[in-house]
Structure formats: structure tokens, C-alpha cells
Scaffold this active site. Structure first.
Site, short mmCIF file in Angstrom:
data_model
loop_
_atom_site.label_atom_id
_atom_site.label_comp_id
_atom_site.label_asym_id
_atom_site.label_seq_id
_atom_site.Cartn_x
_atom_site.Cartn_y
_atom_site.Cartn_z
N GLY A 38 0.90 -1.24 -0.05
CA GLY A 38 -0.02 -0.02 -0.22
C GLY A 38 0.79 1.38 -0.08
N GLU A 41 -18.46 19.03 -0.08
CA GLU A 41 -17.48 19.51 -1.20
C GLU A 41 -18.19 19.21 -2.62
OE1 GLU A 41 -13.01 19.64 0.61
OE2 GLU A 41 -13.59 17.73 0.09
C1 FAD Z 1 -13.15 11.29 -1.17
C2 FAD Z 1 -12.18 11.38 -0.25
C3 FAD Z 1 -11.79 12.52 0.50
C4 FAD Z 1 -11.08 12.52 1.58
N1 FAD Z 1 -10.71 13.67 2.38
C5 FAD Z 1 -9.91 13.76 3.20
C6 FAD Z 1 -9.39 14.91 3.88
O1 FAD Z 1 -9.99 15.96 3.52
N2 FAD Z 1 -8.66 14.86 4.89
C7 FAD Z 1 -8.30 13.75 5.34
O2 FAD Z 1 -7.71 13.64 6.50
N3 FAD Z 1 -8.77 12.59 4.69
C8 FAD Z 1 -9.48 12.43 3.96
N4 FAD Z 1 -9.88 11.38 3.29
C9 FAD Z 1 -9.49 10.07 3.90
C10 FAD Z 1 -7.96 9.80 3.63
O3 FAD Z 1 -7.85 9.68 1.96
C11 FAD Z 1 -7.70 8.40 4.13
O4 FAD Z 1 -7.72 8.59 5.64
C12 FAD Z 1 -6.33 8.19 3.71
O5 FAD Z 1 -6.11 8.00 2.21
C13 FAD Z 1 -5.91 6.71 4.23
O6 FAD Z 1 -4.56 6.44 4.05
P1 FAD Z 1 -4.01 4.95 4.03
O7 FAD Z 1 -2.52 5.02 3.56
O8 FAD Z 1 -4.38 4.06 5.07
O9 FAD Z 1 -4.91 4.17 2.70
P2 FAD Z 1 -4.91 4.76 1.22
O10 FAD Z 1 -4.46 6.17 0.98
O11 FAD Z 1 -6.07 4.18 0.83
O12 FAD Z 1 -3.99 3.73 0.49
C14 FAD Z 1 -3.87 2.40 0.47
C15 FAD Z 1 -3.14 2.01 -0.79
O13 FAD Z 1 -3.01 0.48 -0.67
C16 FAD Z 1 -3.24 0.00 -1.95
N5 FAD Z 1 -3.82 -1.29 -2.06
C17 FAD Z 1 -5.03 -1.67 -1.60
N6 FAD Z 1 -5.35 -2.98 -1.66
C18 FAD Z 1 -3.99 -3.46 -2.28
C19 FAD Z 1 -3.48 -4.75 -2.69
N7 FAD Z 1 -4.53 -5.87 -2.41
N8 FAD Z 1 -2.58 -4.86 -3.17
C20 FAD Z 1 -1.71 -3.72 -3.44
N9 FAD Z 1 -1.98 -2.54 -3.32
C21 FAD Z 1 -3.21 -2.48 -2.62
C22 FAD Z 1 -4.15 1.11 -2.81
O14 FAD Z 1 -3.95 1.17 -4.22
C23 FAD Z 1 -3.60 2.27 -2.19
O15 FAD Z 1 -2.59 3.13 -2.81
C24 FAD Z 1 -10.58 11.06 2.14
C25 FAD Z 1 -10.92 10.18 1.62
C26 FAD Z 1 -11.88 10.04 0.42
C27 FAD Z 1 -12.10 8.74 -0.04
#
Ligand code: FAD
Length: 239
Positions: A16, A171
Site C-alpha cells: 500500500g 465539497e
Molecule cells: C473522497 C475522499 C476525500 C477525503 N478527504 C480527506 C481529507 O480532506 N482529509 C483527510 O484527512 N482525509 C481524507 N480522506 C481520507 C484519506 O484519504 C484516508 O484516510 C487515507 O487515504 C488513508 O490512507 P491509507 O494509507 O491508510 O490508505 P490509502 O490512501 O487508501 O492507500 C492504500 C493503498 O493500498 C493500495 N492497495 C489496496 N489493496 C491493495 C492490494 N491488495 N494490493 C496492492 N495494493 C493495494 C491502494 O492502491 C492504495 O494505494 C478522504 C478520503 C476520500 C475517499
């Protein structure tokens, strides 16, 4: 299939390349005894907070997708979707069939959308968690104008409903209203049928913010022409 070699260095695989995975990989990159491999199905990090801009035509997709392949010096990036993790064996398999061995595994794969079991949502609603879905929303919004203009769809299809009055819903609703105003120049004969509603189950928008912010958001949306429906839970969705 990747060769498995014995080494005194610790092999850390981070799955990820989102905010969590990148932070972890970056923090480990300079460790002297660690080889870091970052795996993601996409070659970019998505900046989800601006997805609504892509969904409403305000930003090109490239502006919210940052290449990760060479983002962190000293680590290896592998593009692939993890299909299986074997904890006993200390390995994982990609859907390409390739295998990667690890001594430590970090799963930072984020989350998936939730329809809360509401009938019809999975089938008919457009969710917005990734670029593909944002693109689908944009295509639907813009394509509907063309099809309504051509008489292929009813004018009611220009009515947009956004469900969820959190930051993203607020938004999106505002951006759709602005898009509808812009589209009025191109489609003056049908523009008056365009409308956007924002539906929130609770008593106010932005429930995690102050009441003042909630009220301001509601007023700003109303000025843009968004109809805000509070205390209104969706219990079914139709095509
Ligand atoms: C529309 C939207 C607006 C948002 N706005 C805000 C905001 O304004 N402020 C804020 O703080 N948060 C916001 N968020 C939330 C924020 O984006 C998430 O909390 C954050 O992205 C989580 O980070 P993460 O690294 O845990 O997961 P993610 O950013 O989701 O990253 C997970 C990664 O894992 C990869 N992945 C998943 N499964 C697999 C697999 N099986 N094999 C290989 N790769 C895989 C995906 O491709 C991705 O790149 C928003 C979310 C959304 C959807």
C-alpha cells in the site's frame, strides 16, 4: 517468481503506497539493516481529498496522482495487486503469480467504500474512493447533459443527489452546483432542469465540525443553489 535468498538483512515488505504505507517506507528507508519493498497495485499515490475536483472536472487526474516508483530513494517499488498472504511461510503472492518473501510485513491497504446494506446502493450509486470512480462520476455528469440534449434521456436525469453531509459530501455537492452553472452556458435550453440535493441523516452537515461551521456550510451551499435535506436517511435506492 522472485528468488528467495537468505540474508542477514531484514526484509520488510510494505503493501500500500498511500499515506500510511509511504510514511512507513520512508521512515524505514535509511535503516542500515533493512531492505524495504513497497508494493501497490497502482504506480501512484492518490491524494483522495481532491477526488471531488476530478469527479466534477475541476482538476485533471494527473494532478492528484503522484508517481511513487522513485519517490523514496533506497527502496524497491513493485507494482502488483496482493492476492494472498502466507503468514506461516512469510511470503505473499501477487495476482500476476509473482511471490515476494518477507521477514516483516506491513499491510497499509486503506479501506473500501461501505453501502451500509442499503438496498440498491451497490447496484446504482456511484462511489468515490479512487480515480476510476471519480472518472465515472465525471463521465456520468457530463455525458448526461449530452444525452438529455439529444433526447436520449429524460430531463429529470440532470438532478443529482449526493448522500452524506460530511466534508466530502459538502465539497461534492458544492462542486456539482458550480459545474451545473458552467454547463448552463453550453446547454442553455436544458440547464434549468439541473439541480443538486445533499442528503444527511443527522441534524446538521459536517457533524464532526463545530455547529457554526455546519451552519456556514449549509448557507454557502444554499447560496450555490444546493438543496440541503437534514434528518433524512436514505433507506433504498432505485435505478
Ligand atoms: C473522497 C475522499 C476525500 C477525503 N478527504 C480527506 C481529507 O480532506 N482529509 C483527510 O484527512 N482525509 C481524507 N480522506 C481520507 C484519506 O484519504 C484516508 O484516510 C487515507 O487515504 C488513508 O490512507 P491509507 O494509507 O491508510 O490508505 P490509502 O490512501 O487508501 O492507500 C492504500 C493503498 O493500498 C493500495 N492497495 C489496496 N489493496 C491493495 C492490494 N491488495 N494490493 C496492492 N495494493 C493495494 C491502494 O492502491 C492504495 O494505494 C478522504 C478520503 C476520500 C475517499
Amino acid at each position: 517468481m522472485c528468488a528467495v535468498t537468505s540474508t542477514s538483512r531484514s526484509r520488510v515488505v510494505v503493501v500500500g503506497a498511500g499515506f500510511a504505507g509511504l510514511s512507513c517506507a520512508r521512515a524505514l528507508a535509511d535503516s542500515p539493516d533493512v531492505d524495504v519493498t513497497l508494493v501497490d497495485r497502482q504506480p501512484y499515490q492518490l491524494f483522495a481529498p481532491l477526488l471531488y475536483q476530478v469527479a466534477t472536472g475541476g482538476l485533471p487526474e494527473d494532478d492528484i496522482a503522484y508517481p511513487v516508483r522513485a519517490a523514496i530513494p533506497g527502496i524497491t517499488f513493485v507494482r502488483g495487486e496482493v492476492a494472498k498472504v502466507d503468514v506461516d511461510d512469510g511470503s505473499l503472492r501477487l495476482n500476476s503469480g509473482a511471490e515476494i518473501s518477507w521477514d516483516r510485513l506491513v499491510l497499509a491497504t486503506g479501506s473500501i467504500g461501505n453501502s451500509f446494506g442499503i438496498p440498491g446502493v451497490d447496484e446504482h450509486a456511484l462511489q468515490m474512493k479512487d480515480i476510476r470512480q471519480a472518472r465515472a462520476i465525471k463521465n456520468r455528469l457530463l455525458g448526461t447533459y449530452e444525452r438529455v440534449q439529444q433526447g436520449e434521456q429524460p430531463r429529470e436525469d440532470l438532478q443529482v443527489v449526493v448522500v452524506g453531509g460530511g466534508p466530502t459530501g459538502v465539497e461534492v455537492a458544492g462542486a456539482v452546483a458550480e459545474l451545473q452553472k458552467q454547463m448552463a452556458h453550453e446547454f442553455p435550453t436544458i440547464a434549468e432542469h439541473a439541480h443538486v440535493s445533499l442528503i444527511e441523516a443527522g441534524p446538521r452537515l459536517l457533524p464532526s465540525f463545530s455547529e457554526r461551521s455546519s451552519e456556514r456550510a449549509k448557507q454557502s451551499l444554499s447560496k450555490l443553489g444546493v438543496e440541503v435535506l437534514l434528518d433524512s436517511a436514505v433507506d433504498r435506492m432505485y435505478p
